[in-house]
Enzyme design. Structure first.
Site, mmCIF file in Angstrom:
data_model
loop_
_atom_site.group_PDB
_atom_site.id
_atom_site.type_symbol
_atom_site.label_atom_id
_atom_site.label_comp_id
_atom_site.label_asym_id
_atom_site.label_seq_id
_atom_site.Cartn_x
_atom_site.Cartn_y
_atom_site.Cartn_z
ATOM 1 C CB SER A 88 86.538 142.728 40.564
ATOM 2 O OG SER A 88 87.591 143.099 39.708
ATOM 3 N NE ARG A 140 93.891 153.777 37.357
ATOM 4 C CZ ARG A 140 92.765 153.571 36.689
ATOM 5 N NH1 ARG A 140 92.518 154.244 35.586
ATOM 6 N NH2 ARG A 140 91.894 152.682 37.104
ATOM 7 C CD1 TRP A 180 92.617 139.616 43.323
ATOM 8 C CD2 TRP A 180 94.196 140.796 44.369
ATOM 9 N NE1 TRP A 180 92.318 139.619 44.670
ATOM 10 C CE2 TRP A 180 93.282 140.338 45.328
ATOM 11 C CE3 TRP A 180 95.281 141.572 44.801
ATOM 12 C CZ2 TRP A 180 93.399 140.618 46.695
ATOM 13 C CZ3 TRP A 180 95.412 141.849 46.172
ATOM 14 C CH2 TRP A 180 94.481 141.370 47.097
ATOM 15 C CB SER A 219 82.029 143.700 35.698
ATOM 16 O OG SER A 219 82.102 144.573 34.613
ATOM 17 C CD GLU A 253 63.258 146.244 37.109
ATOM 18 O OE1 GLU A 253 63.659 146.712 36.023
ATOM 19 O OE2 GLU A 253 62.393 145.361 37.183
ATOM 20 C CG ASP A 280 83.791 151.419 36.011
ATOM 21 O OD1 ASP A 280 84.950 151.587 36.412
ATOM 22 O OD2 ASP A 280 83.522 150.963 34.880
ATOM 23 N N GLY A 281 84.577 154.319 37.232
ATOM 24 C CA GLY A 281 84.900 155.636 36.674
ATOM 25 C C GLY A 281 85.832 156.481 37.529
ATOM 26 C CG ASN A 282 86.708 155.531 41.617
ATOM 27 O OD1 ASN A 282 85.608 156.059 41.504
ATOM 28 N ND2 ASN A 282 86.993 154.675 42.570
ATOM 29 C CG HIS A 316 90.929 154.450 43.405
ATOM 30 N ND1 HIS A 316 89.899 154.015 42.587
ATOM 31 C CD2 HIS A 316 92.072 153.996 42.820
ATOM 32 C CE1 HIS A 316 90.413 153.339 41.567
ATOM 33 N NE2 HIS A 316 91.720 153.320 41.680
ATOM 34 C CG LEU A 373 72.630 150.174 55.030
ATOM 35 C CD1 LEU A 373 71.647 149.821 53.910
ATOM 36 C CD2 LEU A 373 73.383 151.461 54.656
ATOM 37 N NE ARG A 429 80.193 149.114 34.714
ATOM 38 C CZ ARG A 429 81.003 148.059 34.650
ATOM 39 N NH1 ARG A 429 80.510 146.852 34.690
ATOM 40 N NH2 ARG A 429 82.302 148.220 34.540
HETATM 41 C C1 FPP Z 1 86.498 151.580 39.794
HETATM 42 O O1 FPP Z 1 87.027 152.673 39.115
HETATM 43 C C2 FPP Z 1 86.835 151.636 41.221
HETATM 44 C C3 FPP Z 1 87.622 150.735 41.891
HETATM 45 C C4 FPP Z 1 88.199 149.554 41.272
HETATM 46 C C5 FPP Z 1 87.958 150.923 43.315
HETATM 47 C C6 FPP Z 1 86.836 151.472 44.130
HETATM 48 C C7 FPP Z 1 87.233 151.602 45.514
HETATM 49 C C8 FPP Z 1 86.837 152.589 46.312
HETATM 50 C C9 FPP Z 1 85.985 153.734 45.914
HETATM 51 C C10 FPP Z 1 87.224 152.548 47.738
HETATM 52 C C11 FPP Z 1 86.143 151.832 48.474
HETATM 53 C C12 FPP Z 1 86.144 152.228 49.853
HETATM 54 C C13 FPP Z 1 85.465 151.604 50.830
HETATM 55 C C14 FPP Z 1 85.300 152.283 52.120
HETATM 56 C C15 FPP Z 1 84.875 150.289 50.657
HETATM 57 P P1 FPP Z 1 88.136 152.422 37.985
HETATM 58 O O2 FPP Z 1 89.475 152.583 38.622
HETATM 59 O O3 FPP Z 1 87.874 151.112 37.331
HETATM 60 O O4 FPP Z 1 87.851 153.615 37.034
HETATM 61 P P2 FPP Z 1 88.091 153.647 35.438
HETATM 62 O O5 FPP Z 1 87.145 152.648 34.842
HETATM 63 O O6 FPP Z 1 87.728 155.063 35.094
HETATM 64 O O7 FPP Z 1 89.534 153.335 35.205
#
Ligand code: FPP
Length: 250
Positions: free
Chosen positions: A66, A34, A70, A197, A208, A21-23, A38, A132, A189
């Site tokens: 998740s 945003r 959507w 979530s 844990e 989380d946090g992208n 990602h 893995l 997380r």
């Molecule tokens: C949550 O951050 C992140 C996501 C919903 C998307 C994550 C997806 C990727 C990193 C790509 C995955 C790639 C592969 C190869 C599987 P957020 O957008 O909810 O951040 P925010 O809470 O700061 O808005």
């Protein structure tokens, strides 16, 4: 001394699950779109996968998208889907080299055709990986998964493949494992929120929990090893007393 040398090799969590989380907030902080968050998040996935192989973790499950995601703006959903197709295609050769087997969990049928294709291709290409299991939860929610399992069990009872008396915790566990992942030992997380979530609710019953304020794009090998070291400080009692756990370890 490197951080990896502080890890007890005899107490590695078998299964680490991560809510990345946090992208979006990472990107906003830097005045970026945003989708840039990602994109940078994919680099973190790469670092953490490599770290998991180094530490000899056997299962790593990442929450990429998740069921609730959507509901995000259409452009963001499309950008994440495209990014995932690209990332999976780019990373597959390196995953094969590192002995990583890719697996996807979630409502795959709901994904756009190109994403579905890339899911099937990469699963097939990496199927011999023995180091893995990298599980990507995509269009996933634990309640969706548990509902699916309940439906399968009901249908198996109806078709006399199963009797009502045979429905035990162990049996439910087996049905879940068929379409999902084993028990989680460590759930991480990022991004500062303290919630689960709708992620692996059954499998994480005794996990844990490790919450960090670090945004996912800033999470890498060092932060992953720190989480494992933190996990190793915990006494896992599974409802028993400390004394019982001590006696069992003799
Ligand atoms: C949550 O951050 C992140 C996501 C919903 C998307 C994550 C997806 C990727 C990193 C790509 C995955 C790639 C592969 C190869 C599987 P957020 O957008 O909810 O951040 P925010 O809470 O700061 O808005």
């Amino acid at each position: 001394m490197h951080l990896i040398d502080k890890i007890d090799k005899n107490n590695i969590p078998n299964h680490v699950a991560i809510i990345m989380d946090g992208n979006g907030r990472w990107a906003k902080q830097k005045g970026l779109e945003r989708s840039e968050g990602h994109r940078k998040g994919v680099d973190s996935v790469r670092s953490v996968v490599e770290a998991a192989v180094k530490a000899n973790v056997k299962w790593l499950t990442i929450y990429a998208f998740s069921t609730e995601n959507w509901l995000r703006p259409c452009e963001e959903v499309n950008a994440i889907m495209e990014l995932m197709v690209l990332a999976v295609a780019n990373e597959t050769p390196e995953l094969i080299k590192n002995g990583v087997r890719l697996k996807f969990i979630g409502d795959i049928d709901r994904l756009p055709a190109a994403t579905r294709e890339s899911v099937y291709n990469s699963t097939e290409k990496t199927k011999n990986g023995a180091n893995l299991n990298l599980v990507v939860a995509i269009s996933y929610s634990s309640r969706w998964e548990l509902t699916k399992v309940v439906n399968t069990i009901v249908s198996d009872v109806k078709n006399t493949l199963l009797t009502e008396e045979e429905i035990t915790e162990e049996l439910i566990e087996k049905y879940i494992e068929k379409i999902s992942v084993p028990e989680v030992d460590l759930l991480i997380r990022t991004g500062g929120d303290i919630r689960i979530s709708n992620f692996l609710l059954w499998q994480a019953a005794y996990a844990e929990l490790y919450f960090t304020n670090v945004f996912w794009p800033d999470f890498g090998e060092q932060q992953f090893f720190e989480a494992i070291i933190d996990y190793q400080q915990k006494e896992r009692r599974f409802g028993k007393t400390s004394e019982q756990i001590e006696l069992e370890s003799i």
